[in-house]
Design an enzyme around this catalytic site. Sequence first.
Site, PDB file in Angstrom:
ATOM      1  CG  PHE A 232     -24.520 -16.619 -14.355  1.00 27.69           C
ATOM      2  CD1 PHE A 232     -24.896 -17.178 -15.575  1.00 27.69           C
ATOM      3  CD2 PHE A 232     -25.491 -16.446 -13.378  1.00 27.69           C
ATOM      4  CE1 PHE A 232     -26.219 -17.538 -15.807  1.00 27.69           C
ATOM      5  CE2 PHE A 232     -26.809 -16.812 -13.611  1.00 27.69           C
ATOM      6  CZ  PHE A 232     -27.176 -17.346 -14.830  1.00 27.69           C
ATOM      7  CG  ASN A 279     -28.687 -23.770 -17.881  1.00 26.53           C
ATOM      8  OD1 ASN A 279     -28.899 -22.805 -17.138  1.00 26.53           O
ATOM      9  ND2 ASN A 279     -29.234 -23.884 -19.071  1.00 26.53           N
ATOM     10  CB  ALA A 280     -26.378 -20.604 -13.605  1.00 24.96           C
ATOM     11  CG  ASP A 300     -21.784 -10.837 -13.110  1.00 29.73           C
ATOM     12  OD1 ASP A 300     -22.527 -10.078 -13.780  1.00 29.73           O
ATOM     13  OD2 ASP A 300     -20.540 -10.786 -13.159  1.00 29.73           O
ATOM     14  CB  CYS A 340     -23.615  -6.435 -17.733  1.00 30.11           C
ATOM     15  SG  CYS A 340     -23.877  -8.021 -18.511  1.00 30.11           S
TER      16      CYS A 340
HETATM   17  N1  SAH Z   1     -19.033 -12.975 -12.632  1.00 29.31           N
HETATM   18  C1  SAH Z   1     -18.044 -13.140 -13.661  1.00 29.31           C
HETATM   19  C2  SAH Z   1     -18.532 -12.722 -15.019  1.00 29.31           C
HETATM   20  C3  SAH Z   1     -19.738 -13.447 -15.503  1.00 29.31           C
HETATM   21  S1  SAH Z   1     -20.029 -13.239 -17.205  1.00 29.31           S
HETATM   22  C4  SAH Z   1     -16.805 -12.347 -13.302  1.00 29.31           C
HETATM   23  O1  SAH Z   1     -16.925 -11.411 -12.526  1.00 29.31           O
HETATM   24  O2  SAH Z   1     -15.738 -12.625 -13.838  1.00 29.31           O
HETATM   25  C5  SAH Z   1     -21.271 -14.391 -17.490  1.00 29.31           C
HETATM   26  C6  SAH Z   1     -20.848 -15.842 -17.388  1.00 29.31           C
HETATM   27  O3  SAH Z   1     -22.019 -16.620 -17.541  1.00 29.31           O
HETATM   28  C7  SAH Z   1     -19.874 -16.326 -18.445  1.00 29.31           C
HETATM   29  O4  SAH Z   1     -18.775 -16.889 -17.801  1.00 29.31           O
HETATM   30  C8  SAH Z   1     -20.641 -17.421 -19.222  1.00 29.31           C
HETATM   31  O5  SAH Z   1     -19.814 -18.517 -19.545  1.00 29.31           O
HETATM   32  C9  SAH Z   1     -21.671 -17.821 -18.196  1.00 29.31           C
HETATM   33  N2  SAH Z   1     -22.940 -18.371 -18.695  1.00 29.31           N
HETATM   34  C10 SAH Z   1     -23.679 -17.994 -19.753  1.00 29.31           C
HETATM   35  N3  SAH Z   1     -24.839 -18.672 -19.790  1.00 29.31           N
HETATM   36  C11 SAH Z   1     -24.822 -19.506 -18.726  1.00 29.31           C
HETATM   37  C12 SAH Z   1     -25.735 -20.470 -18.188  1.00 29.31           C
HETATM   38  N4  SAH Z   1     -26.905 -20.693 -18.776  1.00 29.31           N
HETATM   39  N5  SAH Z   1     -25.407 -21.132 -17.075  1.00 29.31           N
HETATM   40  C13 SAH Z   1     -24.213 -20.912 -16.454  1.00 29.31           C
HETATM   41  N6  SAH Z   1     -23.324 -20.008 -16.910  1.00 29.31           N
HETATM   42  C14 SAH Z   1     -23.616 -19.314 -18.019  1.00 29.31           C
END
Ligand code: SAH
Length: 396
Positions: A232, A279-280, A300, A340
Amino acid sequence: MAAKLSSLENPKVKVSHRGAQRLKAGHVWVYRSDLVSADGIAPGSLVDVVDERGRFLGSAFYSSSSQIAIRWLSREPIRQTDDLLRQRIRDAIAYRERVVEDTNAYRVVFSEADFLPGLIVDRYDDLLAVEILTQAMDQESRRATIVSELSDAFRPAGIIERIEAKIRELEQLPARASGLLLGEKTSTVFAMNGVKFHYDALAGQKTGAFLDQRENYAAAAQYARGEALDAFCYQGGFALHLAQRGSKVTGVDSSRPALEMADRNAELNGCQVEWIEGNAFDLLRDYSAAGHKYDTIVLDPPAFARSRSTLETALRGYKELNLRAIRMLRPGGILITCSCSYHVSRADFLRVVGEAARDNRRSLRIIESRTQARDHPILSGVPETAYLKCIISTVS
Ligand code: SAH
């Protein structure tokens, strides 16, 4: 004379005993269900809040549509908000001068926590990004005051309003597009902790970056080592901080535009990071099943629990993610895990992360239990202002 005085009076909103108790306990909201009478009050009005016996409790902004009907402003009677807004913006700026260092990007105004309910202002170098979240702050004269005060204080090259369409709908405000309120510039480069980032005020999530993680990036970089995975990763906040400290980093996100920006950011800093679009959740499952190992992992994810009713599902989600991450950490590895969601308490979050370690037959020691950066202050009595958890631990 009497007529003139009475015409200066604010409309009165009567609140229930429960609403009054809430304000007395230090909260700054009264829900619609705790209003006794608020008939005919115009959207966004400055109002006097009174208890059931008519005693004055404070001045507040009124919303005719939000479940949060009252946003408290002051114990004192206030008759006009121009001077108050100006002074509170100046106070918010002065507070940042005391707590912000090593960055030209930070939150200047954090709504309730700066006694400016419904207003968010973020600074990115010579640009300001503004979010107006309520009927009261949206009134033309208040918008003009906000822009004028910010312009006097910062002499910015641009003030950009960021719109979240859903918030305007909930407040029953007419639709608007994001755009410039002042100046012409909408993109720049900002720096925090010595790491540089591109900023495009008309793109990205939130007001463009996750400024609330700024101090956590620096803390994470202090402990991180070896091969690192930033799940993420968005535009590379954690990943670039780790890469600059010599880690070999892989960043994962599902958003292609975020990763394109992340890649430009890596170039800007002369860092090598591998970015993976995907997808993480799936990637962590596949990588852990395939036996991949890391020395540092950052988690995150976006807020899982948007309301109390989804709390259990959210906790299961956090547990699953942390379980997979911990499985992939080499002995002595560093886990940086964040939530968060305000609805997930710190105690619950620590519990599920601990369970995830034990289910893996691993021991977890917490090095730091952190929260949002100090430019996102936490207002005592208003738990909603404390939302970010960032736990840094070592897993053996
Ligand atoms: N760590 C980052 C903020 C993360 S916010 C920083 O400090 O800037 C959450 C992120 O998760 C977003 O960028 C969103 O695009 C991503 N996201 C949402 N669902 C996801 C998923 N299933 N797999 C991967 N990324 C995802």
